[in-house]
Scaffold this active site. Structure first.
Site, PDB file in Angstrom:
ATOM      1  N   LYS A 216       0.800  -1.213   0.000  1.00  0.00           N
ATOM      2  CA  LYS A 216       0.000   0.000   0.000  1.00  0.00           C
ATOM      3  C   LYS A 216       0.844   1.279   0.000  1.00  0.00           C
ATOM      4  O   LYS A 216       0.335   2.351  -0.271  1.00  0.00           O
ATOM      5  CB  LYS A 216      -0.973  -0.032   1.188  1.00  0.00           C
ATOM      6  CG  LYS A 216      -2.057  -1.107   1.027  1.00  0.00           C
ATOM      7  CD  LYS A 216      -2.712  -0.979  -0.326  1.00  0.00           C
ATOM      8  CE  LYS A 216      -4.101  -1.568  -0.437  1.00  0.00           C
ATOM      9  NZ  LYS A 216      -4.255  -2.980  -0.267  1.00  0.00           N
ATOM     10  N   HIS A 235      -6.761   0.197  -6.745  1.00  0.00           N
ATOM     11  CA  HIS A 235      -6.995  -0.762  -5.667  1.00  0.00           C
ATOM     12  C   HIS A 235      -8.074  -1.731  -6.155  1.00  0.00           C
ATOM     13  O   HIS A 235      -9.237  -1.615  -5.787  1.00  0.00           O
ATOM     14  CB  HIS A 235      -7.481   0.020  -4.433  1.00  0.00           C
ATOM     15  CG  HIS A 235      -7.541  -0.773  -3.173  1.00  0.00           C
ATOM     16  ND1 HIS A 235      -8.401  -0.454  -2.145  1.00  0.00           N
ATOM     17  CD2 HIS A 235      -6.861  -1.868  -2.748  1.00  0.00           C
ATOM     18  CE1 HIS A 235      -8.238  -1.307  -1.146  1.00  0.00           C
ATOM     19  NE2 HIS A 235      -7.315  -2.174  -1.481  1.00  0.00           N
ATOM     20  N   GLY A 257     -12.301  -5.619   3.064  1.00  0.00           N
ATOM     21  CA  GLY A 257     -13.300  -6.195   3.953  1.00  0.00           C
ATOM     22  C   GLY A 257     -14.720  -6.104   3.428  1.00  0.00           C
ATOM     23  O   GLY A 257     -15.667  -6.219   4.190  1.00  0.00           O
ATOM     24  N   SER A 258     -14.906  -5.918   2.102  1.00  0.00           N
ATOM     25  CA  SER A 258     -16.292  -5.899   1.643  1.00  0.00           C
ATOM     26  C   SER A 258     -16.534  -6.796   0.440  1.00  0.00           C
ATOM     27  O   SER A 258     -17.459  -6.580  -0.325  1.00  0.00           O
ATOM     28  CB  SER A 258     -16.768  -4.471   1.383  1.00  0.00           C
ATOM     29  OG  SER A 258     -15.889  -3.807   0.545  1.00  0.00           O
ATOM     30  N   THR A 261     -11.687 -10.066  -2.070  1.00  0.00           N
ATOM     31  CA  THR A 261     -10.934 -11.325  -2.149  1.00  0.00           C
ATOM     32  C   THR A 261     -11.880 -12.465  -2.489  1.00  0.00           C
ATOM     33  O   THR A 261     -11.606 -13.298  -3.349  1.00  0.00           O
ATOM     34  CB  THR A 261     -10.219 -11.603  -0.815  1.00  0.00           C
ATOM     35  OG1 THR A 261      -9.426 -10.466  -0.502  1.00  0.00           O
ATOM     36  CG2 THR A 261      -9.333 -12.817  -0.901  1.00  0.00           C
ATOM     37  N   ALA A 370      -6.933  -9.902  11.252  1.00  0.00           N
ATOM     38  CA  ALA A 370      -5.882 -10.931  11.144  1.00  0.00           C
ATOM     39  C   ALA A 370      -5.762 -11.338   9.674  1.00  0.00           C
ATOM     40  O   ALA A 370      -6.719 -11.234   8.910  1.00  0.00           O
ATOM     41  CB  ALA A 370      -6.234 -12.133  12.004  1.00  0.00           C
ATOM     42  N   ARG A 371      -4.581 -11.812   9.288  1.00  0.00           N
ATOM     43  CA  ARG A 371      -4.295 -11.984   7.856  1.00  0.00           C
ATOM     44  C   ARG A 371      -3.599 -13.297   7.533  1.00  0.00           C
ATOM     45  O   ARG A 371      -3.048 -13.954   8.418  1.00  0.00           O
ATOM     46  CB  ARG A 371      -3.367 -10.843   7.414  1.00  0.00           C
ATOM     47  CG  ARG A 371      -3.934  -9.446   7.583  1.00  0.00           C
ATOM     48  CD  ARG A 371      -4.724  -9.070   6.391  1.00  0.00           C
ATOM     49  NE  ARG A 371      -5.368  -7.775   6.496  1.00  0.00           N
ATOM     50  CZ  ARG A 371      -5.660  -7.004   5.439  1.00  0.00           C
ATOM     51  NH1 ARG A 371      -5.328  -7.393   4.223  1.00  0.00           N
ATOM     52  NH2 ARG A 371      -6.293  -5.876   5.593  1.00  0.00           N
TER      53      ARG A 371
HETATM   54  C1  OXD Z   1      -6.021  -3.336   2.519  1.00  0.00           C
HETATM   55  C2  OXD Z   1      -5.222  -4.524   2.166  1.00  0.00           C
HETATM   56  O1  OXD Z   1      -6.634  -2.763   1.624  1.00  0.00           O
HETATM   57  O2  OXD Z   1      -4.473  -5.003   2.998  1.00  0.00           O
HETATM   58  O3  OXD Z   1      -6.058  -2.987   3.701  1.00  0.00           O
HETATM   59  O4  OXD Z   1      -5.338  -4.980   1.029  1.00  0.00           O
HETATM   60 MN    MN Z   2      -6.402  -3.784  -0.317  1.00  0.00          MN
END
Ligand code: OXD
Ligand code: MN
EC number: 4.1.1.32
Length: 604
Positions: A216, A235, A257-258, A261, A370-371
């Site tokens: 980012k 993005h 988060g919406s 992915t 968490a990732r």
């Molecule tokens: C974000 C990412 O957009 O980690 O936060 O992709």
């Molecule tokens: Mn992102």
């Protein structure tokens, strides 16, 4: 005259020194010697990308304790500081003059401050230098970048997420520069300072969204470059959708988060997060600058996310971050569908069910942000063309939001400018856990990019509109919302997005008509009914359709009034933007006079 700084000699192995020497890149050598003067590392490790380098970095991440081993040998876990679990908006700034909606700091002041924090920050520590390419290494549009860091976890992440490109640095090549130090982990001194001339400084943070430069942080630099050069750095995910006539590539822009992915797993995966888009022979072509995924793990479960689940349970390399470490050396995360353990270790240290933080709030087993970090090559839906130096032709673009109250699930814009302005530039979405602070508040977030814009929104949109004018094959633009509710709750199931994607493909192939509404073209009941049946094997009633596609005219009108107000207050907003918004509002008002606050699709 060649400068080969003496400073490099004492700190590098002789083989690393001779490789560096052979590159004959004076810009690189002087950059490295400046960093040495600044950070004063004890030793330097050059990561060219050989097997030996890759293994060495993994070993160092364990030795330094930045990662812990898991029972699956190829998996590790990493924890970030409890107050460093997401992107730190307040501590991230562009060095330069004020820009509306962008966090900026006067250049001299901001640079002086971050340099003083970085001064001597690597004393007694090992510094890693990684050499990468954003985009396929052999593409003429690739952008070279260097990561310098004293964190083995950060360089390990870079190795998994980006393409190595050491040899490409031959000669006096230009490159983006990312300087990171773990520092003293003093959150009060966390700074991420972005110099648009091509250098980003990051210190006192380890969360990858703040520390892994090529993700980012690079986006701010490439976005600025793209606006100056007339292309798009976005993005967005890139996904191949199979239609009756072949594969069609689309991009998908969603705030983190919406659903981005998750959407990228429903087709052929080219990119899950970022896209470079350029005009080539009148087409929009896209590349993934990345080669891996740093994804949100919360809610990933076997039923809804079978492909990601498989990757996370494979023998392929995975770095888990901020999930719960169980005593048997496996991990747990919330929303996985597995029973919550009684205890373990998480981002807050020792954890047990019912643990409270000092504000009296329950500490979740895993952090909502968490990732997992994995390579693209681990995904069975990876598109064979993901590394194509020519990129893929984009035929559709989705702008998606998390909006509980207004936007219908899917709609198509009338044309490029209408879509860019009323769908992309008008995005408002519930706030994500990927950013520190409260979640679920509605936020203005054009193109899901507000956190990453480094130029004024006026210039950014002008570039978008100009870009469209260069295209002889305009991608179709769609707005999407997977989260619409009525008083009874969500109107769509998680899997319904497969149907929206099917509709998009059929629109691209020219298979289906649409219904003209004031906000765009919407699907016909008969088509969706057929698609629900063929894609999901589910009936789709007229009532389902009516509740989902009734256009909440007043909601849309209020939203566009808010957006218009925002752009009207930005000095360099192109006139065309306000014109398009005014026309959009007038069209909605026309329907409101006829139908009231809502219009059913059956009335259109
Ligand atoms: C974000 C990412 O957009 O980690 O936060 O992709
Ligand atoms: Mn992102």
């Amino acid at each position: 005259m060649e400068v080969f700084p003496d400073k490099l000699r004492g700190r590098l192995s002789s083989s690393a020194l001779s490789k560096l020497y052979e590159l004959r890149n004076n810009k690189l050598n002087s950059f490295l010697s400046d960093v040495i003067d600044l950070c004063e590392p004890e030793s330097i490790y050059l990561v060219e990308g050989t097997m030996e380098d890759i293994e060495y970095v993994k070993r160092r991440a364990l030795e330094t304790g930045e990662e812990l081993p898991l029972s699956t040998k190829t998996h590790t876990i990493h924890f970030d500081h409890p107050l460093d679990q997401a992107r730190a908006r307040e501590d991230t700034f562009i060095l330069g003059d004020k820009i509306p909606f962008v966090n900026t700091k006067p250049k001299e002041e901001g640079k002086k401050e971050v340099l003083s924090i970085l001064k001597g920050a690597m004393k007694g520590r090992e510094m890693f230098v990684g050499f990468y390419s954003l985009g396929p290494v052999s593409s003429k549009h690739r952008i070279l970048a260097i990561q310098v860091t004293d964190s083995a976890y950060v360089i390990h992440s870079e190795n998994m997420l980006y393409r190595h490109a050491f040899k490409e640095f031959q000669g006096d090549r230009d490159f983006l520069k990312f300087i990171h130090s773990v520092g003293t982990r003093d959150i009060k001194k966390r700074r991420i300072a972005i110099d648009l001339e091509g250098t980003v400084y990051s210190v006192n943070t380890t969360y990858a969204g703040n520390s892994v430069g090529l993700k980012k942080l690079a986006l701010r630099l490439t976005l600025n470059k793209a606006v100056n050069e007339g292309w798009l750095s976005e993005h967005m995910a890139i996904i191949g959708l199979e239609g009756d006539k072949g594969v069609h590539y689309i991009t998908a822009s969603f705030p983190s988060g919406s659903g981005k992915t998750n959407t990228s797993m429903l087709g052929r995966l080219v990119s899950d997060d970022l896209a470079f888009i350029r005009e080539v022979d009148g087409e929009a072509r896209a590349w993934n600058p990345e080669a891996g995924v740093f994804g949100i793990i919360h809610g990933i479960n076997q039923k809804d996310d079978p492909i990601i689940w498989e990757v996370l349970h494979s023998e392929d390399e995975v770095i888990f971050s901020n999930v719960l470490l169980k005593s048997d050396g496996t991990v747990y995360w919330d929303g996985s569908g597995e029973p919550e353990p009684e205890k373990g270790i998480n981002f807050s240290g020792e954890w047990w069910k019912g643990k409270m933080d000092d504000k009296g709030k329950l500490v979740p087993a895993s952090h909502p942000n968490a990732r997992f970090t994995v390579r693209l090559g681990s995904f069975r839906n990876l598109d064979p063309r993901f590394d194509d130096p020519e990129g893929v032709k984009i035929e559709g673009m989705i702008f998606g939001v998390k909006d509980y109250s207004t936007l219908i699930p899917i709609a198509e814009a009338f044309n490029w400018a209408h879509g860019v302005i009323t769908m992309g530039a008008s995005m408002e979405s519930a706030r994500t856990s990927a950013v520190l602070g409260k979640s679920d508040e509605m936020e203005f977030n054009p193109m899901a990019l507000l956190d990453f814009v480094s130029v004024s929104l006026g210039r950014y949109l002008e570039n978008y509109l100009m870009f469209g004018k260069k295209l002889s094959h305009e991608p179709k633009i769609f707005s999407a919302n997977y989260f619409l509710k009525n008083e009874k709750g969500f109107l769509n199931g998680k899997e319904d997005k497969r149907v929206w994607l099917r509709w998009i493909v059929e629109r691209i192939e020219g298979n289906v008509d649409g219904l003209k509404s004031p906000i765009g073209i919407i699907p016909l009941y008969e088509d969706l009914s057929r698609m629900f049946s063929s894609v999901l094997g589910k009936p789709y009633t007229r009532e389902n359709y009516e509740s989902q596609f009734t256009i909440r005219l007043n909601g849309y009108k209020q939203k566009f009034l808010r957006i218009r107000e925002i752009y009207a207050n930005i000095e360099d907003t192109p006139y065309e933007v306000l014109e398009i918004l005014d026309k959009q509002i007038a069209d909605i008002e026309y329907y409101m006079r006829k139908f009231g606050d809502n219009v059913s699709p059956f009335q259109l």
